[in-house]
Design a protein around this motif. Structure first.
Motif, PDB file in Angstrom:
ATOM      1  N   ILE A  97       0.858  -1.174   0.000  1.00  0.00           N
ATOM      2  CA  ILE A  97       0.000   0.000   0.000  1.00  0.00           C
ATOM      3  C   ILE A  97       0.899   1.229   0.000  1.00  0.00           C
ATOM      4  O   ILE A  97       1.944   1.252   0.655  1.00  0.00           O
ATOM      5  CB  ILE A  97      -0.989  -0.018   1.192  1.00  0.00           C
ATOM      6  CG1 ILE A  97      -2.041   1.067   1.020  1.00  0.00           C
ATOM      7  CG2 ILE A  97      -0.275   0.091   2.516  1.00  0.00           C
ATOM      8  CD1 ILE A  97      -3.314   0.780   1.769  1.00  0.00           C
ATOM      9  N   TYR A  98       0.520   2.222  -0.786  1.00  0.00           N
ATOM     10  CA  TYR A  98       1.321   3.427  -0.973  1.00  0.00           C
ATOM     11  C   TYR A  98       0.437   4.649  -0.745  1.00  0.00           C
ATOM     12  O   TYR A  98      -0.730   4.649  -1.158  1.00  0.00           O
ATOM     13  CB  TYR A  98       1.857   3.509  -2.408  1.00  0.00           C
ATOM     14  CG  TYR A  98       2.530   2.262  -2.917  1.00  0.00           C
ATOM     15  CD1 TYR A  98       3.914   2.138  -2.890  1.00  0.00           C
ATOM     16  CD2 TYR A  98       1.795   1.207  -3.441  1.00  0.00           C
ATOM     17  CE1 TYR A  98       4.542   0.993  -3.371  1.00  0.00           C
ATOM     18  CE2 TYR A  98       2.416   0.061  -3.918  1.00  0.00           C
ATOM     19  CZ  TYR A  98       3.782  -0.041  -3.887  1.00  0.00           C
ATOM     20  OH  TYR A  98       4.395  -1.166  -4.360  1.00  0.00           O
ATOM     21  N   VAL A  99       0.971   5.693  -0.115  1.00  0.00           N
ATOM     22  CA  VAL A  99       0.227   6.944   0.067  1.00  0.00           C
ATOM     23  C   VAL A  99       1.135   8.125  -0.244  1.00  0.00           C
ATOM     24  O   VAL A  99       2.351   8.062  -0.045  1.00  0.00           O
ATOM     25  CB  VAL A  99      -0.345   7.094   1.489  1.00  0.00           C
ATOM     26  CG1 VAL A  99      -1.477   6.144   1.733  1.00  0.00           C
ATOM     27  CG2 VAL A  99       0.711   6.918   2.536  1.00  0.00           C
ATOM     28  N   GLN A 100       0.504   9.190  -0.753  1.00  0.00           N
ATOM     29  CA  GLN A 100       1.227  10.428  -1.049  1.00  0.00           C
ATOM     30  C   GLN A 100       0.362  11.604  -0.642  1.00  0.00           C
ATOM     31  O   GLN A 100      -0.854  11.557  -0.780  1.00  0.00           O
ATOM     32  CB  GLN A 100       1.495  10.573  -2.543  1.00  0.00           C
ATOM     33  CG  GLN A 100       2.348   9.546  -3.167  1.00  0.00           C
ATOM     34  CD  GLN A 100       2.491   9.794  -4.662  1.00  0.00           C
ATOM     35  OE1 GLN A 100       2.219  10.872  -5.159  1.00  0.00           O
ATOM     36  NE2 GLN A 100       2.934   8.781  -5.377  1.00  0.00           N
ATOM     37  N   HIS A 151     -12.960   0.406   2.980  1.00  0.00           N
ATOM     38  CA  HIS A 151     -13.130  -0.846   3.700  1.00  0.00           C
ATOM     39  C   HIS A 151     -11.761  -1.510   3.802  1.00  0.00           C
ATOM     40  O   HIS A 151     -10.904  -1.302   2.952  1.00  0.00           O
ATOM     41  CB  HIS A 151     -14.108  -1.741   2.914  1.00  0.00           C
ATOM     42  CG  HIS A 151     -14.338  -3.073   3.539  1.00  0.00           C
ATOM     43  ND1 HIS A 151     -15.141  -3.233   4.629  1.00  0.00           N
ATOM     44  CD2 HIS A 151     -13.873  -4.302   3.227  1.00  0.00           C
ATOM     45  CE1 HIS A 151     -15.166  -4.513   4.966  1.00  0.00           C
ATOM     46  NE2 HIS A 151     -14.390  -5.180   4.125  1.00  0.00           N
ATOM     47  N   GLY A 152     -11.558  -2.284   4.822  1.00  0.00           N
ATOM     48  CA  GLY A 152     -10.337  -3.077   4.935  1.00  0.00           C
ATOM     49  C   GLY A 152      -9.087  -2.236   5.091  1.00  0.00           C
ATOM     50  O   GLY A 152      -8.970  -1.427   6.004  1.00  0.00           O
ATOM     51  N   ARG A 153      -8.134  -2.439   4.187  1.00  0.00           N
ATOM     52  CA  ARG A 153      -6.827  -1.790   4.300  1.00  0.00           C
ATOM     53  C   ARG A 153      -6.908  -0.278   4.148  1.00  0.00           C
ATOM     54  O   ARG A 153      -6.190   0.452   4.830  1.00  0.00           O
ATOM     55  CB  ARG A 153      -5.860  -2.358   3.266  1.00  0.00           C
ATOM     56  CG  ARG A 153      -5.492  -3.801   3.535  1.00  0.00           C
ATOM     57  CD  ARG A 153      -4.307  -4.228   2.725  1.00  0.00           C
ATOM     58  NE  ARG A 153      -4.685  -4.539   1.365  1.00  0.00           N
ATOM     59  CZ  ARG A 153      -3.839  -4.525   0.346  1.00  0.00           C
ATOM     60  NH1 ARG A 153      -2.585  -4.187   0.525  1.00  0.00           N
ATOM     61  NH2 ARG A 153      -4.236  -4.850  -0.869  1.00  0.00           N
ATOM     62  N   VAL A 154      -7.780   0.198   3.255  1.00  0.00           N
ATOM     63  CA  VAL A 154      -7.910   1.641   3.045  1.00  0.00           C
ATOM     64  C   VAL A 154      -8.511   2.291   4.290  1.00  0.00           C
ATOM     65  O   VAL A 154      -8.049   3.343   4.747  1.00  0.00           O
ATOM     66  CB  VAL A 154      -8.764   1.930   1.793  1.00  0.00           C
ATOM     67  CG1 VAL A 154      -9.009   3.405   1.635  1.00  0.00           C
ATOM     68  CG2 VAL A 154      -8.094   1.355   0.556  1.00  0.00           C
ATOM     69  N   LYS A 155      -9.516   1.671   4.865  1.00  0.00           N
ATOM     70  CA  LYS A 155     -10.140   2.193   6.083  1.00  0.00           C
ATOM     71  C   LYS A 155      -9.156   2.169   7.252  1.00  0.00           C
ATOM     72  O   LYS A 155      -9.072   3.130   8.028  1.00  0.00           O
ATOM     73  CB  LYS A 155     -11.373   1.368   6.421  1.00  0.00           C
ATOM     74  CG  LYS A 155     -12.131   1.856   7.627  1.00  0.00           C
ATOM     75  CD  LYS A 155     -13.371   1.018   7.860  1.00  0.00           C
ATOM     76  CE  LYS A 155     -14.121   1.498   9.074  1.00  0.00           C
ATOM     77  NZ  LYS A 155     -15.318   0.679   9.336  1.00  0.00           N
ATOM     78  N   SER A 164      -1.141  -1.431   6.761  1.00  0.00           N
ATOM     79  CA  SER A 164      -1.835  -0.185   6.451  1.00  0.00           C
ATOM     80  C   SER A 164      -1.857   0.755   7.646  1.00  0.00           C
ATOM     81  O   SER A 164      -1.695   1.965   7.496  1.00  0.00           O
ATOM     82  CB  SER A 164      -3.264  -0.474   5.994  1.00  0.00           C
ATOM     83  OG  SER A 164      -3.258  -1.219   4.821  1.00  0.00           O
ATOM     84  N   ILE A 165      -2.044   0.195   8.822  1.00  0.00           N
ATOM     85  CA  ILE A 165      -2.047   1.011  10.041  1.00  0.00           C
ATOM     86  C   ILE A 165      -0.681   1.666  10.231  1.00  0.00           C
ATOM     87  O   ILE A 165      -0.577   2.860  10.529  1.00  0.00           O
ATOM     88  CB  ILE A 165      -2.437   0.146  11.259  1.00  0.00           C
ATOM     89  CG1 ILE A 165      -3.919  -0.225  11.171  1.00  0.00           C
ATOM     90  CG2 ILE A 165      -2.121   0.848  12.560  1.00  0.00           C
ATOM     91  CD1 ILE A 165      -4.361  -1.274  12.159  1.00  0.00           C
ATOM     92  N   GLU A 166       0.385   0.895  10.063  1.00  0.00           N
ATOM     93  CA  GLU A 166       1.731   1.436  10.227  1.00  0.00           C
ATOM     94  C   GLU A 166       2.037   2.509   9.186  1.00  0.00           C
ATOM     95  O   GLU A 166       2.651   3.528   9.491  1.00  0.00           O
ATOM     96  CB  GLU A 166       2.769   0.319  10.152  1.00  0.00           C
ATOM     97  CG  GLU A 166       2.687  -0.676  11.285  1.00  0.00           C
ATOM     98  CD  GLU A 166       2.904  -0.050  12.654  1.00  0.00           C
ATOM     99  OE1 GLU A 166       3.748   0.863  12.770  1.00  0.00           O
ATOM    100  OE2 GLU A 166       2.218  -0.468  13.601  1.00  0.00           O
ATOM    101  N   VAL A 167       1.603   2.306   7.941  1.00  0.00           N
ATOM    102  CA  VAL A 167       1.826   3.307   6.886  1.00  0.00           C
ATOM    103  C   VAL A 167       1.022   4.563   7.190  1.00  0.00           C
ATOM    104  O   VAL A 167       1.502   5.686   6.983  1.00  0.00           O
ATOM    105  CB  VAL A 167       1.466   2.726   5.496  1.00  0.00           C
ATOM    106  CG1 VAL A 167       1.499   3.803   4.431  1.00  0.00           C
ATOM    107  CG2 VAL A 167       2.428   1.614   5.134  1.00  0.00           C
ATOM    108  N   GLY A 168      -0.191   4.411   7.712  1.00  0.00           N
ATOM    109  CA  GLY A 168      -1.006   5.569   8.106  1.00  0.00           C
ATOM    110  C   GLY A 168      -0.335   6.392   9.198  1.00  0.00           C
ATOM    111  O   GLY A 168      -0.314   7.628   9.144  1.00  0.00           O
ATOM    112  N   LYS A 169       0.229   5.715  10.185  1.00  0.00           N
ATOM    113  CA  LYS A 169       0.952   6.415  11.258  1.00  0.00           C
ATOM    114  C   LYS A 169       2.182   7.127  10.709  1.00  0.00           C
ATOM    115  O   LYS A 169       2.493   8.258  11.095  1.00  0.00           O
ATOM    116  CB  LYS A 169       1.372   5.430  12.351  1.00  0.00           C
ATOM    117  CG  LYS A 169       0.233   4.887  13.162  1.00  0.00           C
ATOM    118  CD  LYS A 169       0.746   3.856  14.161  1.00  0.00           C
ATOM    119  CE  LYS A 169      -0.378   3.191  14.914  1.00  0.00           C
ATOM    120  NZ  LYS A 169       0.110   2.131  15.816  1.00  0.00           N
ATOM    121  N   LEU A 170       2.886   6.465   9.783  1.00  0.00           N
ATOM    122  CA  LEU A 170       4.102   7.039   9.208  1.00  0.00           C
ATOM    123  C   LEU A 170       3.800   8.275   8.377  1.00  0.00           C
ATOM    124  O   LEU A 170       4.491   9.291   8.498  1.00  0.00           O
ATOM    125  CB  LEU A 170       4.813   5.983   8.364  1.00  0.00           C
ATOM    126  CG  LEU A 170       6.141   6.382   7.738  1.00  0.00           C
ATOM    127  CD1 LEU A 170       7.169   6.723   8.816  1.00  0.00           C
ATOM    128  CD2 LEU A 170       6.659   5.264   6.853  1.00  0.00           C
TER     129      LEU A 170
END
Length: 120
Positions: A38-41, A103-107, A74-80
């Motif tokens: 999972i990737y976020v920007q 839902h799921g990983r995105v949520k 996903s939780i760890e990436v969200g915190k980061l």
């Protein structure tokens, strides 16, 4: 006419991007979810520039998690991403789920980022 899953996701993504736009005050938190990671920007669409990014491929997360395709990753990436954006002085964002269902990983990513201090 029956749509494939990919076509449905593309239509949702286009519909969302028609409404959601990031600016300097409220950048867009764009999520990309693959089968393995999972990737976020954080993106400022007026300057067309990525301000902050994070993914489950980060070396410190990769060793800690093992798998990048679960809710814990996903939780760890969200915190980061929240920690990195707060370092840059960004606390208010607009959430772009990238055509994925909330839902799921995105949520899990969104809720972790909220708990870590991001406002959206």
């Amino acid at each position: 006419m029956k749509l494939t899953r990919r076509e449905s996701k593309t239509r949702r993504h286009r519909r969302i991007r028609g409404k959601v736009e990031g600016c300097a005050e409220r950048p867009r938190l764009a999520v990309f979810r693959s089968n393995e990671h999972i990737y976020v920007q954080l993106i400022d669409d007026t300057l067309q520039q990525t301000l902050v990014s994070a993914s489950s491929l980060e070396p410190d997360l990769k060793t800690k998690l093992g798998s990048g395709s679960n809710c814990q990753a996903s939780i760890e990436v969200g915190k980061l991403i929240a920690a990195r954006s707060l370092e840059k002085g960004i606390s208010k964002i607009v959430f772009d789920r990238g055509g994925n269902l909330y839902h799921g990983r995105v949520k899990a990513l969104a809720e972790a980022a909220r708990e870590a201090g991001l406002d959206f």
